[in-house]
Design an enzyme around this catalytic site. Structure first.
Site, mmCIF file in Angstrom:
data_model
loop_
_atom_site.group_PDB
_atom_site.id
_atom_site.type_symbol
_atom_site.label_atom_id
_atom_site.label_comp_id
_atom_site.label_asym_id
_atom_site.label_seq_id
_atom_site.Cartn_x
_atom_site.Cartn_y
_atom_site.Cartn_z
ATOM 1 N N THR A 49 0.859 -1.183 0.000
ATOM 2 C CA THR A 49 0.000 0.000 0.000
ATOM 3 C C THR A 49 0.890 1.226 0.000
ATOM 4 O O THR A 49 2.122 1.122 0.013
ATOM 5 C CB THR A 49 -0.908 0.027 1.251
ATOM 6 O OG1 THR A 49 -0.112 0.353 2.405
ATOM 7 C CG2 THR A 49 -1.583 -1.320 1.479
ATOM 8 N N CYS A 50 0.272 2.412 0.025
ATOM 9 C CA CYS A 50 1.081 3.630 0.032
ATOM 10 C C CYS A 50 1.837 3.791 1.348
ATOM 11 O O CYS A 50 2.828 4.520 1.416
ATOM 12 C CB CYS A 50 0.206 4.854 -0.222
ATOM 13 S SG CYS A 50 -1.142 5.048 0.966
ATOM 14 N N GLU A 114 -8.737 2.752 11.141
ATOM 15 C CA GLU A 114 -9.270 2.885 9.780
ATOM 16 C C GLU A 114 -9.529 1.503 9.179
ATOM 17 O O GLU A 114 -8.815 0.538 9.450
ATOM 18 C CB GLU A 114 -8.301 3.710 8.914
ATOM 19 C CG GLU A 114 -6.901 3.122 8.762
ATOM 20 C CD GLU A 114 -6.727 2.310 7.504
ATOM 21 O OE1 GLU A 114 -7.697 2.234 6.731
ATOM 22 O OE2 GLU A 114 -5.638 1.770 7.312
ATOM 23 N N ALA A 194 -6.410 11.445 4.924
ATOM 24 C CA ALA A 194 -7.538 11.227 5.835
ATOM 25 C C ALA A 194 -7.408 12.034 7.116
ATOM 26 O O ALA A 194 -8.363 12.679 7.558
ATOM 27 C CB ALA A 194 -7.634 9.734 6.168
#
Length: 445
Positions: A49-50, A114, A194
């Protein structure tokens, strides 16, 4: 064979390096195939993922497994293995399980709780299954991790902890500003992800007069500014490189970029200011707090505050951590039981072969024995073998499940159900050491 994790995340490595290691589906396919082609590795699953790159493998040798994973990562990314070593973390066996359970639960994310990461873990698992690089060990691990993540999100209020982190940070910032709300104040928000979006929203709810936004990708900052204006809060955008030039125009700074370098240093500070660092690794140099009139709130102190307090968010976090610990114990026990199952099967098979050979010898020596008598003897031998092996096979699985260390005497007693004799005697009636072994005390007679 045990699970080995070699990885890096926003907590251990700069964003630029994570970007160099980021893998699309095609690269992941090639990397996973290369991993299982290594002599010490038999299964592979990659989470990319990032914010993280994690390689989960099954290895027959810890050190060889680590070196094989490093070699493949170096070949795939073009990053020197020596540089990779500086940022990678390694987890093995139960520690690897604990890590992926924590990740799937959202407890290792920049925004705690999250839910996006559990979907990313599921996607990585499904992709690896389709490529044929997942076997029984990683299948069990991934299924248990997804189950743990679901439990955490359904049984706790951890989903709200990200927003709560921002709330706690802004409440602390207002305490430092000595105000009850942010009317008449202006804030700079660095980042457009986010956490930054949550911060901008909460700043607006707390009455902030206006915002200045900056992000490495200006378009994302412009979108966030538009959302802010639609919510009734004026917002301007500046280039990320010009962020220090507007510090003199604001009362409060919130930074959540996970930048490779500090977004704000002591040299950037023009005067009194309150700063909230919501990134891991840190965005703002701790040295700013040494300047008179400057206060810094960072995410580590916020985590400690939430854990140490007795409110709904801290209870949710502690409950989530307890669920992870419980699932790790369960998974570890089940794995150990599975690992001893082949040994138990071999034990029973060997017993059956030996009893069969002995019965055949009996048949040869007593040819006059009738079929009926021989069948009765065979059934009797089988019953004796089964009864002798029942207790050991049950106890082997129980001992494996608890992973406790026992002495040879304890092992024999446990495996064969032997009772330890009880002793009740006055101490003065016990023999002295020299009476038990006179040779060791120079009293050989």
């Amino acid at each position: 064979m045990s699970v080995l994790l070699v990885g890096m995340s926003h907590r251990s490595a700069p964003v630029a390096l994570l970007e160099r290691l980021s893998m699309d589906s095609e690269v992941q396919h090639g990397a996973a195939s290369a991993l299982i082609a290594q002599p010490s590795l038999s299964e592979a699953m990659i989470i990319s993922t990032c914010n993280r790159l994690e390689v989960y493998t099954v290895t027959n040798a810890f050190h060889s497994g680590v070196e094989d994973v490093l070699r493949v990562l170096g070949d795939v990314s073009g990053v020197d293995v020596a540089e990779l070593r500086s940022y990678l973390y390694v987890r093995y066996a139960d520690a690897a399980a604990e890590h992926i359970f924590t990740v799937a639960s959202g407890l290792d994310s920049m925004v705690v709780g999250e839910q996006q990461i559990i979907g990313q873990v599921r996607t990585s698992y499904v992709d690896a299954v389709e490529r044929g690089t997942v076997g029984p060990n990683l299948h069990s691990l991934a299924q248990a991790a997804l189950h743990t993540g679901k439990r955490v999100h359904s049984e706790t209020g951890i989903d709200d902890s990200g927003a709560s982190m921002v709330t706690v940070a802004l409440e602390r910032a207002m305490e430092l500003l000595r105000v009850d709300d942010l009317r008449g104040k202006r804030a700079l928000v660095l980042g457009a992800g986010a956490m930054s979006s949550l911060a901008a929203t909460h700043l607006g709810k707390n009455g902030i007069d206006s915002l200045i936004l900056a992000n490495r990708t200006r378009d994302r900052a412009e979108r966030l500014a538009q959302h802010s204006r639609e919510a009734g809060v004026p917002a301007d955008v500046v280039d990320f490189a010009d962020r220090a030039t507007v510090l003199g125009q604001v009362d409060l700074v919130v930074s959540a970029t996970a930048s490779d370098e500090f977004t704000i240093t002591a040299d950037d500070i023009p005067g009194p200011l309150v700063l909230a660092d919501l990134s891991l690794p840190r965005d703002i140099d701790d040295a700013v707090a040494d300047i008179d009139g400057v206060d810094l709130v960072n995410i580590e102190s916020l985590h400690e505050t939430m854990r140490g307090s007795d409110n709904e968010d801290s209870r949710a976090l502690r409950r989530a951590e307890a669920i992870v610990a419980e699932e790790v114990d369960t998974f570890g026990s089940e794995q150990r039981v599975r690992e001893v199952a082949p040994a138990v099967t071999r034990l029973r098979r060997n017993a059956a072969e030996i009893s069969g050979q002995e019965l055949q010898r009996l048949r040869t020596r007593l040819p006059e024995m009738s079929e009926s008598d021989f069948d009765q003897v065979s059934r009797m031998v089988k019953r004796v073998v089964d009864k002798l092996l029942h207790e050991p096979t049950v106890k082997i699985k129980e001992l494996a499940a608890t992973a406790q260390t026992v002495s040879v005497e304890e092992a024999v007693s446990e495996l064969f159900g032997l009772e330890t004799p009880s002793v009740a005697v006055q101490a003065q009636r016990l023999p002295l050491p020299e009476e038990l072994n006179p040779q060791l005390h120079g009293k050989e007679k």
